[in-house]
Design a protein around this motif. Structure first.
Motif, PDB file in Angstrom:
ATOM      1  N   THR A   1       0.811  -1.222   0.000  1.00 41.67           N
ATOM      2  CA  THR A   1       0.000   0.000   0.000  1.00 41.67           C
ATOM      3  C   THR A   1       0.841   1.267   0.000  1.00 41.67           C
ATOM      4  O   THR A   1       0.301   2.355  -0.189  1.00 41.67           O
ATOM      5  CB  THR A   1      -0.925   0.027   1.226  1.00 41.67           C
ATOM      6  OG1 THR A   1      -0.124  -0.057   2.416  1.00 41.67           O
ATOM      7  CG2 THR A   1      -1.903  -1.131   1.190  1.00 41.67           C
TER       8      THR A   1
ATOM      9  N   THR B   1      -0.014   4.364  -8.534  1.00 42.03           N
ATOM     10  CA  THR B   1      -1.295   3.671  -8.393  1.00 42.03           C
ATOM     11  C   THR B   1      -1.829   3.175  -9.727  1.00 42.03           C
ATOM     12  O   THR B   1      -3.009   2.870  -9.852  1.00 42.03           O
ATOM     13  CB  THR B   1      -2.332   4.609  -7.748  1.00 42.03           C
ATOM     14  OG1 THR B   1      -2.484   5.782  -8.565  1.00 42.03           O
ATOM     15  CG2 THR B   1      -1.917   5.014  -6.353  1.00 42.03           C
TER      16      THR B   1
ATOM     17  N   ASN C   1       3.462  -3.230   4.642  1.00 44.04           N
ATOM     18  CA  ASN C   1       2.402  -2.391   4.044  1.00 44.04           C
ATOM     19  C   ASN C   1       1.428  -3.275   3.267  1.00 44.04           C
ATOM     20  O   ASN C   1       1.183  -3.084   2.077  1.00 44.04           O
ATOM     21  CB  ASN C   1       3.012  -1.344   3.124  1.00 44.04           C
ATOM     22  CG  ASN C   1       3.977  -0.425   3.825  1.00 44.04           C
ATOM     23  OD1 ASN C   1       3.578   0.559   4.429  1.00 44.04           O
ATOM     24  ND2 ASN C   1       5.273  -0.755   3.751  1.00 44.04           N
TER      25      ASN C   1
ATOM     26  N   PRO D   1      -1.752  -4.988   1.624  1.00 44.42           N
ATOM     27  CA  PRO D   1      -2.991  -4.408   1.083  1.00 44.42           C
ATOM     28  C   PRO D   1      -4.193  -4.757   1.945  1.00 44.42           C
ATOM     29  O   PRO D   1      -4.253  -5.823   2.558  1.00 44.42           O
ATOM     30  CB  PRO D   1      -3.098  -5.041  -0.307  1.00 44.42           C
ATOM     31  CG  PRO D   1      -2.264  -6.275  -0.228  1.00 44.42           C
ATOM     32  CD  PRO D   1      -1.156  -5.968   0.715  1.00 44.42           C
ATOM     33  N   ASN D   2      -5.144  -3.839   1.979  1.00 42.49           N
ATOM     34  CA  ASN D   2      -6.366  -4.081   2.739  1.00 42.49           C
ATOM     35  C   ASN D   2      -7.124  -5.274   2.156  1.00 42.49           C
ATOM     36  O   ASN D   2      -7.238  -5.427   0.949  1.00 42.49           O
ATOM     37  CB  ASN D   2      -7.270  -2.844   2.702  1.00 42.49           C
ATOM     38  CG  ASN D   2      -6.654  -1.660   3.408  1.00 42.49           C
ATOM     39  OD1 ASN D   2      -5.888  -1.824   4.360  1.00 42.49           O
ATOM     40  ND2 ASN D   2      -6.973  -0.458   2.949  1.00 42.49           N
TER      41      ASN D   2
END
Length: 388
Positions: free
Chosen positions: A183, A188, A229, A231-232
């Motif tokens: 993340t 992006t 980090n 990812p959700n």
């Protein structure tokens, strides 16, 4: 314009027939590569279609994708010894009228597949290197290992005993690339690069819903960025550990526009690939650098990228210290123009034909190649004086 190439071999001097103007067979409008290098005739070319390879006016350039649903591979005529450290230098070119929709990507691959110089993986997100990844399986959270075993047993069509370095502009978040980007990435776009071990033992899987799963393939950059980090909603199984080096490197869009003369125009991007042998040649580590140090020279002005592979047990992964090397590429429902140009290879390349950037030649210029030059081109004037 009349161009003459003077080829100097071992005890042989040969005049190669005149070449017509460079523009005559450049239908894709690909620019000249930044450097000369070995002829692409020294690579074997494989494709999942019956269409002949697209030609360019530059013998050290090979177009690897143009249309949809393509898979191609290129393998150098001689194997490389993983007991020794070595360096490859090459360039990649990726272009599209709509870069945001371009797919699927390119790999640089070392392999010891039984098919040898005929090895070719699956098209689409598998990049011509990996096997089929478009599978679904229902199950509960307690069924994770049986489901993963099902995916491993169903996986086929990929290049075996291999290590790939992928340049992937398209994020297949539903299958192969699910949850592989940390993340904290500065970009992006979904474009990414990573090392991949394209075999069933490095498959992962993730939840499609609470009761169904899909496979992916492990990406590595040998850092803890991904672990720190995550990812959700990450549901990767087996769960990567802190020291696994799991995760891809987020990049800006790797594909430039077909239009020329602006900062987003497609360019030849340099890649330096080092194989560093360890433990007396029994293990090794690959590192890569992508792009120029001066970001203004890179497509869209991206920052130069560097990372490494996990430490590789050579015999376990490849089954031999002598392996094939080359490139693969693919497209799926979406497409892009992509091409490869090699500039430096280890050892004696055994070049069988010359390769030159013809745009650098003039009526009074010739090109010489010899073993002492490592098989690459030396530009000279009509008196043989070296000019580049």
């Amino acid at each position: 314009m009349l161009l003459t190439l003077l080829v100097v071999g071992v005890g042989i001097t040969q005049i190669v027939p005149a070449v017509q103007a460079a523009e005559s067979n450049n239908e894709l409008n690909i620019p000249a590569p930044p450097e000369s290098g070995p002829s692409m005739n020294n690579f074997s070319y494989n494709s999942n279609t019956t269409n002949p390879p697209v030609t360019t006016p530059y013998p050290n350039v090979q177009v690897v994708t143009k249309d949809t649903s393509q898979a191609t591979s290129l393998w150098w005529k001689n194997k490389v010894n993983l007991s020794n450290s070595f360096t490859f230098r090459f360039y990649v070119y990726m272009a599209s009228d709509n870069p945001d929709e371009a797919a699927d990507g390119i790999t640089f691959t070392l392999q010891n597949d039984d098919k040898g110089s005929k090895a070719l993986g699956v098209s689409g997100e598998s990049l011509g290197s990996y096997g089929n990844l478009r599978m679904d399986k229902y199950g509960s959270s307690s069924d994770k290992q049986p489901v993963l075993d099902y995916f491993k047993n169903s996986y086929h069509g990929g290049i075996n005993n291999a290590l790939s370095l992928e340049f992937d502009p398209y994020f297949n978040g539903d299958y192969s690339d699910a949850d592989v980007l940390p993340t904290n990435g500065p970009y992006t776009t979904g474009a990414h690069m990573a090392f991949v071990l394209p075999d069933k033992d490095h498959l992962t899987m993730h939840n499609r819903t609470t009761s169904s799963f899909r496979p992916g393939i492990a990406h590595y950059t040998n850092t803890s960025d991904w672990f720190n980090n995550q990812p959700n909603g990450n549901s990767i199984y087996p769960a990567p550990g802190r020291n696994d080096g799991f995760g891809a490197r987020a990049t800006p869009n790797l594909v430039g526009t077909n239009s020329k003369g602006n900062s987003n125009s497609a360019r030849w991007e340099p890649v330096v690939y080092h194989w560093n042998t360890t433990d007396g040649g029994n293990t090794g580590l690959a590192t890569m650098t992508f792009g120029y140090p001066d970001s203004s020279k890179n497509t869209g002005g991206f920052k130069q990228q560097s990372f490494s592979s996990p430490k590789i047990d050579v015999n376990k992964q490849f089954g031999s210290k002598m392996v094939n090397w080359g490139m693969t590429a693919s497209t799926g429902a979406k497409s892009m123009i992509s091409a490869i140009s090699a500039s430096q290879i280890p050892g004696d390349p055994g070049v069988s034909k010359t390769a030159a950037d013809l745009s650098k030649l003039s009526r009074d210029t010739d090109v010489r190649v010899s073993d002492k030059d490592g098989g690459t081109m030396v530009y000279g004037d009509e008196n043989g004086k070296k000019t580049g």
